[in-house]
Design an enzyme around this catalytic site. Structure first.
Site, mmCIF file in Angstrom:
data_model
loop_
_atom_site.group_PDB
_atom_site.id
_atom_site.type_symbol
_atom_site.label_atom_id
_atom_site.label_comp_id
_atom_site.label_asym_id
_atom_site.label_seq_id
_atom_site.Cartn_x
_atom_site.Cartn_y
_atom_site.Cartn_z
ATOM 1 N N CYS A 192 6.113 -3.942 -2.435
ATOM 2 C CA CYS A 192 6.189 -4.318 -3.810
ATOM 3 C C CYS A 192 6.912 -5.689 -4.447
ATOM 4 O O CYS A 192 7.434 -5.936 -4.088
ATOM 5 C CB CYS A 192 7.744 -3.692 -4.310
ATOM 6 S SG CYS A 192 8.333 -3.280 -5.812
ATOM 7 N N ASP A 251 4.516 -0.550 0.283
ATOM 8 C CA ASP A 251 3.985 1.000 0.438
ATOM 9 C C ASP A 251 2.866 1.350 1.226
ATOM 10 O O ASP A 251 2.393 0.601 1.388
ATOM 11 C CB ASP A 251 3.543 0.445 -1.314
ATOM 12 C CG ASP A 251 4.555 -0.118 -2.525
ATOM 13 O OD1 ASP A 251 5.622 0.935 -2.986
ATOM 14 O OD2 ASP A 251 4.084 -1.086 -2.919
#
Length: 274
Positions: free
Chosen positions: A182, A189
């Site tokens: 992120c 992620d």
């Protein structure tokens, strides 16, 4: 519109439990698309499918109701919605008395469409296992290849190559080794990606090295998938291509961007990691 760095995102936050549509934080797609050479008209069709697993409100007598929600944001929308702000917004319904699911659906559609700048579809389902059955992504698994990898970012499109002299193929490949980070919080992620193409055979080793090269890369889910699509088109020139990433959830939400060279409506197959 402010930038993520100058917003409450990624900072300590008070979780409101009352409805507040101003919590939604929209981020324009245009800047990142310009970075990878994407301009209008878009070279792809697609949608971002969000699944919400922590949605609850009160009925008119004060009893809590829970549901699963599916949101579909068109890839042609001018904005993405930042995931933490989405979570904060959904949490705001926790102590709101709402007449029925149809009323909530209308509110969600109105607010999310306003933030995205295009019509967002909303579907609520009862909170039971049959609503989103677990399945596998179809395709040849790339991950079992016995190869050495030593590059983890930035994404290296030069790893991609296709045998243009070979007979064209129609192939579906899958990898569970996609990871990015992120750009606001730095949190990882984790995702699985399915690539469907028709054209010159794409080198599997190079493709896996390319996907792993996102591992230390900071970019939103939607932007990563668009980068993968554009790099594959530029370096391998398939006649048809689709890229579908299924990311694991964070904060009760998962994001699943789909981009395709032809109009298509993807399913919403929840994988075992989701």
């Amino acid at each position: 519109m402010s930038t993520p760095e100058h917003s409450p995102l990624g900072k300590n936050t008070i979780y409101a439990d009352r409805y507040d549509p101003t919590l939604l934080f929209a981020i324009p797609r245009a800047d990142k698309r310009a970075e990878i050479g994407v301009a209008e008209p878009l070279p792809f069709h697609g949608v971002d499918i969000w699944n919400a697993y922590e949605l609850s409100w009160l009925d008119l007598r004060g009893k809590p109701v829970v549901a699963l929600a599916e949101f579909r944001v068109p890839a042609a929308s001018p904005n993405i919605i930042e995931s933490k702000s989405f979570k904060l917004y959904l949490n705001g319904f926790a102590q709101e008395r709402i007449a029925d699911a149809a009323t909530l659906t209308g509110t969600l559609m109105h607010d999310l469409s306003a933030a995205a700048g295009a019509v967002v579809s909303v579907q609520l389902s009862e909170a039971n296992a049959a609503a989103l059955p677990v399945t596998d992504l179809d395709g040849h698994l790339l991950d079992a290849q016995d190869i050495a990898i030593d590059h983890y970012g930035p994404p290296q499109a030069d790893f991609l190559q296709a045998d243009v002299g070979a007979t064209p193929v129609a192939e579906t490949v899958v990898s569970h080794l996609l990871r990015s980070n992120c750009p606001v919080t730095g949190q990882p992620d984790w995702g699985s990606v399915q690539i469907v193409y028709r054209g010159a055979p794409i080198d599997h080793a190079g493709l896996l090295r390319y996907l792993v090269s996102f591992r230390d890369h900071n970019e939103f889910h939607e932007q990563c998938v668009e980068r993968i699509f554009v790099d594959l088109m530029q370096h391998c020139a398939p006649q048809q291509l689709s890229v579908y990433a299924r990311y694991t959830r964070r904060g009760g939400l998962d994001i699943n961007p789909f981009r395709s060279s032809t109009p298509a409506t993807p399913g919403n197959p929840r994988t075992v990691r989701q």
